[in-house]
Scaffold this motif. Structure first.
Motif, PDB file in Angstrom:
ATOM      1  N   GLU A 116      10.035  25.262  40.886  1.00 44.33           N
ATOM      2  CA  GLU A 116       9.525  25.494  39.679  1.00 44.33           C
ATOM      3  C   GLU A 116      11.047  25.439  38.887  1.00 44.33           C
ATOM      4  O   GLU A 116      11.225  24.862  37.088  1.00 44.33           O
ATOM      5  CB  GLU A 116       9.085  26.538  38.794  1.00 44.33           C
ATOM      6  CG  GLU A 116       8.225  26.888  37.946  1.00 44.33           C
ATOM      7  CD  GLU A 116       7.698  28.110  38.022  1.00 44.33           C
ATOM      8  OE1 GLU A 116       7.567  28.209  36.982  1.00 44.33           O
ATOM      9  OE2 GLU A 116       7.109  28.652  38.515  1.00 44.33           O
ATOM     10  N   ALA A 117      12.164  25.999  38.704  1.00 47.63           N
ATOM     11  CA  ALA A 117      13.145  26.140  38.149  1.00 47.63           C
ATOM     12  C   ALA A 117      13.419  24.843  37.692  1.00 47.63           C
ATOM     13  O   ALA A 117      14.240  24.667  36.646  1.00 47.63           O
ATOM     14  CB  ALA A 117      14.370  27.228  38.241  1.00 47.63           C
ATOM     15  N   CYS A 118      14.500  24.162  39.159  1.00 47.32           N
ATOM     16  CA  CYS A 118      14.607  22.915  38.686  1.00 47.32           C
ATOM     17  C   CYS A 118      13.932  21.617  37.913  1.00 47.32           C
ATOM     18  O   CYS A 118      14.543  20.672  36.779  1.00 47.32           O
ATOM     19  CB  CYS A 118      14.763  22.003  40.570  1.00 47.32           C
ATOM     20  SG  CYS A 118      16.468  22.864  41.541  1.00 47.32           S
ATOM     21  N   GLU A 119      12.577  22.284  38.107  1.00 50.71           N
ATOM     22  CA  GLU A 119      11.650  21.470  37.190  1.00 50.71           C
ATOM     23  C   GLU A 119      11.878  21.767  35.966  1.00 50.71           C
ATOM     24  O   GLU A 119      11.294  20.334  34.948  1.00 50.71           O
ATOM     25  CB  GLU A 119      10.159  21.104  37.873  1.00 50.71           C
ATOM     26  CG  GLU A 119      10.102  20.185  39.536  1.00 50.71           C
ATOM     27  CD  GLU A 119       8.771  20.921  39.880  1.00 50.71           C
ATOM     28  OE1 GLU A 119       7.779  21.052  39.017  1.00 50.71           O
ATOM     29  OE2 GLU A 119       8.030  20.067  40.946  1.00 50.71           O
ATOM     30  N   ASP A 120      12.007  22.617  35.723  1.00 51.69           N
ATOM     31  CA  ASP A 120      11.844  23.028  34.242  1.00 51.69           C
ATOM     32  C   ASP A 120      13.430  23.077  34.016  1.00 51.69           C
ATOM     33  O   ASP A 120      13.866  23.750  32.673  1.00 51.69           O
ATOM     34  CB  ASP A 120      11.619  24.757  34.067  1.00 51.69           C
ATOM     35  CG  ASP A 120      11.091  25.446  33.045  1.00 51.69           C
ATOM     36  OD1 ASP A 120      11.256  24.205  32.189  1.00 51.69           O
ATOM     37  OD2 ASP A 120      11.428  26.255  32.803  1.00 51.69           O
ATOM     38  N   HIS A 121      14.487  22.044  34.368  1.00 49.90           N
ATOM     39  CA  HIS A 121      15.725  21.985  33.910  1.00 49.90           C
ATOM     40  C   HIS A 121      16.446  23.106  33.885  1.00 49.90           C
ATOM     41  O   HIS A 121      17.368  23.475  33.036  1.00 49.90           O
ATOM     42  CB  HIS A 121      15.292  20.825  32.906  1.00 49.90           C
ATOM     43  CG  HIS A 121      14.422  20.083  32.765  1.00 49.90           C
ATOM     44  ND1 HIS A 121      15.347  18.761  32.968  1.00 49.90           N
ATOM     45  CD2 HIS A 121      13.846  19.739  31.908  1.00 49.90           C
ATOM     46  CE1 HIS A 121      14.045  17.668  33.031  1.00 49.90           C
ATOM     47  NE2 HIS A 121      12.954  18.435  32.037  1.00 49.90           N
ATOM     48  N   GLN A 122      16.053  24.275  34.715  1.00 53.75           N
ATOM     49  CA  GLN A 122      17.136  24.861  35.061  1.00 53.75           C
ATOM     50  C   GLN A 122      17.940  25.187  35.976  1.00 53.75           C
ATOM     51  O   GLN A 122      17.431  26.164  37.255  1.00 53.75           O
ATOM     52  CB  GLN A 122      16.469  26.039  34.363  1.00 53.75           C
ATOM     53  CG  GLN A 122      15.880  26.383  33.575  1.00 53.75           C
ATOM     54  CD  GLN A 122      17.123  26.774  32.695  1.00 53.75           C
ATOM     55  OE1 GLN A 122      17.563  27.906  32.268  1.00 53.75           O
ATOM     56  NE2 GLN A 122      16.679  26.099  30.837  1.00 53.75           N
ATOM     57  N   GLU A 175      17.916  29.241  23.839  1.00 53.95           N
ATOM     58  CA  GLU A 175      17.046  30.243  23.773  1.00 53.95           C
ATOM     59  C   GLU A 175      16.677  31.148  22.767  1.00 53.95           C
ATOM     60  O   GLU A 175      15.592  31.905  22.928  1.00 53.95           O
ATOM     61  CB  GLU A 175      17.196  31.143  25.045  1.00 53.95           C
ATOM     62  CG  GLU A 175      16.567  32.330  25.715  1.00 53.95           C
ATOM     63  CD  GLU A 175      15.301  31.786  26.239  1.00 53.95           C
ATOM     64  OE1 GLU A 175      14.324  32.170  27.274  1.00 53.95           O
ATOM     65  OE2 GLU A 175      15.739  30.377  26.942  1.00 53.95           O
TER      66      GLU A 175
END
Length: 353
Positions: free
Chosen positions: A98-104, A170
């Motif tokens: 989820e973090a990678c898909e959220d560009h994090q 943020e």
């Protein structure tokens, strides 16, 4: 495999010296980069000294890399040979969580792969950084350097810059935001420049009266001496955000007192236990404490583009690789006004002993 000359250490608490390292053959989605410049970060010194008891030797530091594409893998379509590119603090992540898909990507649930002192996700080999002639990196983790951005001064944006840029995005720093920056080191200076460029009202908080002129020259609107009890009392409850860049354990309570209603103290420096925090200071004014590491790839590219458009650049002192041990000593002694950047052309002609 290819080999190149780099600077690194075989064990802790020894001087950096020339050594030969291997770089992997190009995979289909790899970009090979000839390194022109590499910034020097405090964390480089910590890893070389094994201060965090996690260094894998031999260690070649450097995660503020700028250079030119020298070759690309068969599946690469974003970059061409000769383009000016950059590589920051990470060179891979799982790309599926989820973090990678959220560009994090820094928060990858499987752990991101750091540019050095990490383990390659496919081969298990130790990653080695930018104090070297060239590097091979997965295409997705290569960043484009805009033509308007001076490559000599781009490196520190990839660490100090993104460390403060990510929480600014943020917490929606914008025109009129009342922001205080605690400390005027490498992170603090970048925070001031970027916040001013975003239109914020910026106050620098420092223990040193001698830094007032520096702060104002960087664009800060006000300077607050944390050693002046009356001035600190007068500034109570007056900031929307406080960016705390102090890189070691310290007392954050005096800075919490400065936050207005719903204000947030953002920790971007200390990566160790803090002194006890008074709970009442959080309850009063509904204050919050937040942390931030570095930003994802999308945010880092946004930062590079913003800095090119607004000509926001770090102040840098250029050095040859032969001066890296002196640079580390100066960093340890806080004898550096700006950020060190290594001109990697100085590696030419270096011979192994």
């Amino acid at each position: 495999m290819t080999t190149c000359i780099a600077y690194g250490v075989h064990e802790a608490n020894t001087p950096l010296e020339p050594l030969r390292i291997e770089r992997r053959d190009l995979r289909a989605d790899d970009v090979a980069i000839d390194i022109d410049y590499c910034g020097v970060c405090h964390s480089d010194m910590h890893y070389v000294h094994n201060d965090w008891n996690s260094t894998r030797f031999p260690c070649v530091p450097g995660h503020e890399i700028v250079g030119r594409v020298s070759a690309v893998g068969s599946a690469v379509n974003r970059y061409r040979v000769g383009e000016v590119v950059a590589v920051g603090c990470m060179v891979d992540s799982c790309q599926q969580c989820e973090a990678c898909e959220d560009h994090q990507e820094p928060h990858c649930t499987q752990g991101m792969t750091p540019t050095y002192n990490g383990l390659d996700r496919l081969s298990g080999e130790v990653t080695r950084g930018g104090y070297a002639q060239h590097i091979v990196v997965r295409e997705r983790f290569v960043l484009r350097v805009p033509p308007a951005l001076d490559p000599r001064f781009t490196g520190p944006l990839l660490c100090a810059g993104i460390t403060v840029w990510a929480p600014m995005r943020e917490h929606a720093v914008k025109a009129g935001t009342r922001l205080a920056v605690v400390g005027l080191g490498g992170l603090g200076r970048m925070a001031v420049k970027l916040a001013v460029a975003l239109g914020a009202q910026v106050t620098v908080i420092t223990t040193s009266p001698g830094k007032a002129d520096d702060a104002l020259a960087l664009g800060a609107h006000h300077v607050l001496l944390s050693t002046d009890a009356q001035a600190m009392k007068g500034a109570a409850s007056s900031f929307d955000l406080v960016f705390d860049t102090i890189p070691r354990s310290h007392n954050v309570n005096p800075y919490l007192m400065l936050l207005a209603r719903n204000g947030t103290l953002v920790l971007v420096g200390a990566l160790e236990p803090l002194e006890p925090i008074h709970g009442a200071l959080l309850a009063i004014n509904n204050r919050k404490i937040a942390g931030s590491l570095i930003g994802g790839l999308e945010q880092t590219q946004e930062l590079l583009d913003f800095c090119a458009e607004h000509q926001v650049l770090p102040n840098c002192e250029m050095i040859g690789i032969q001066d890296i041990n002196l640079a580390f000593t100066r960093m340890h002694n806080n004898d550096v006004k700006y950020r060190f950047v290594i001109d990697m052309a100085s590696l030419k002609g270096v011979e192994l002993s």
